[in-house]
Design a protein around this motif. Structure first.
Motif, PDB file in Angstrom:
ATOM      1  N   ARG A   1       0.806  -1.220   0.000  1.00 45.45           N
ATOM      2  CA  ARG A   1       0.000   0.000   0.000  1.00 45.45           C
ATOM      3  C   ARG A   1       0.843   1.275   0.000  1.00 45.45           C
TER       4      ARG A   1
ATOM      5  N   SER B   1     -12.919  -5.737   0.897  1.00 51.83           N
ATOM      6  CA  SER B   1     -12.121  -5.331   2.056  1.00 51.83           C
ATOM      7  C   SER B   1     -10.728  -4.849   1.679  1.00 51.83           C
TER       8      SER B   1
ATOM      9  N   ASP C   1      -7.982  -2.570   0.704  1.00 52.07           N
ATOM     10  CA  ASP C   1      -7.814  -1.113   0.772  1.00 52.07           C
ATOM     11  C   ASP C   1      -6.777  -0.654  -0.249  1.00 52.07           C
TER      12      ASP C   1
END
Length: 295
Positions: free
Chosen positions: A149, A173, A175
């Motif tokens: 991320r 879910s 992200d």
């Protein structure tokens, strides 16, 4: 392992694809393809999930030049195991022509991910198909997503049929931006309102999920030129043209029927998206944004 001992699980790609009847726009991107080898320098490792034919970057480049494709996203394949050497060499040879999608384990180190990022990798892929190892452990997936991320990578999800319904909550879910490979490989017989496509459209409506109008040769019940796939792909394009991508899926691994002609696959996109400006959106504008190519 030497080239003499390799016994591929399926036939090689079509060596002489025809020239497409349409001309692709400058900057056109093949958003899903693979490379394998050359095996004399990059032997296939024992941790691979299948045995591919040799399909090096030089052959991929020849194909793209023949089809009129200027950019590509090379997806690391489990046919090469977790050996990143051929994958990274291909990215380096491309000198900006390619971006990459990697396979990672939860134990991946930040410095290794940073090196992949610097090489042009912009995403990580998870396979949910049984012949590719089956669905990942959800906690393992979340661990990897958390590690990539900070680099702004996307997450590629490879599911087939109603499995996208099973894993809808897990996908929601994530992200990070998500791309669903090959339109989630729905069953043609289920039609445009089947459960897989309904779920895929609902995920796309989240605003974070994209899909690739690819894999038509895998989905088709009729065979070449795969026109029975057009209603499925058309329904997705019309639903959210701003989040559609396209790819060849070359060299078409794990197929045992007649290998597709990549010229047919390019022209199939013309059947799905007849308008030239719309095709530019799918082939140039959308991948430039999603994969962070230089404008």
């Amino acid at each position: 392992m030497t080239t003499e001992t390799v016994r591929p699980d399926g036939p090689p790609p079509n060596p002489n694809p025809r020239k497409p009847r349409i001309a692709l726009p400058p900057g056109a991107c093949d958003a899903h393809c693979h490379i394998f080898g050359p095996f004399d320098r990059f032997p296939l490792p024992p941790d691979r999930s299948f045995t591919p034919n040799e399909a090096p970057e030089t052959a991929l480049r020849r194909l793209h030049d023949h089809l009129g494709i200027d950019r590509a996203v090379i997806v690391q394949s489990q046919g090469q195991g977790l050996d990143t050497r051929p994958f990274l060499e291909a990215l380096a040879r491309g000198a900006g022509r390619y971006r990459g999608v990697a396979l990672l384990k939860p134990a991946a180190r930040e410095e290794d991910i940073a090196a992949l990022d610097a090489a042009g990798v912009c995403g990580v892929r998870f396979n949910f198909l049984s012949h590719l190892g089956g669905a990942p452990d959800p906690e393992a997936l979340r661990t990897v997503v958390a590690k990539v991320r900070p680099f702004g990578w996307h997450v590629a999800i490879h599911v087939a049929g109603e499995d996208i319904v099973t894993y809808e909550s897990l996908i929601r879910s994530i992200d990070a931006p998500v791309v669903i490979d090959h339109m989630a490989r729905p069953r043609i017989a289920a039609g445009v309102d089947g459960p897989a496509l309904k779920t895929l459209r609902a995920l796309i409506d989240s605003g974070r999920v994209w899909t690739k109008l690819s894999g038509g040769d895998r989905l088709s019940a009729e065979g070449a030129p795969f026109r029975d796939v057009v209603p499925i792909a058309d329904s997705l394009f019309r639903h959210a043209p701003e989040r559609m991508l396209w790819g060849t899926d070359w060299p078409h691994v794990n197929l045992h029927a007649p290998m597709p002609d990549d010229g047919d696959l390019v022209d199939l996109l013309a059947d799905i998206v007849p308008d030239a400006e719309d095709r530019k959106r799918v082939l140039v504008d959308n991948p430039t944004t999603f994969f962070k190519f230089a404008s």
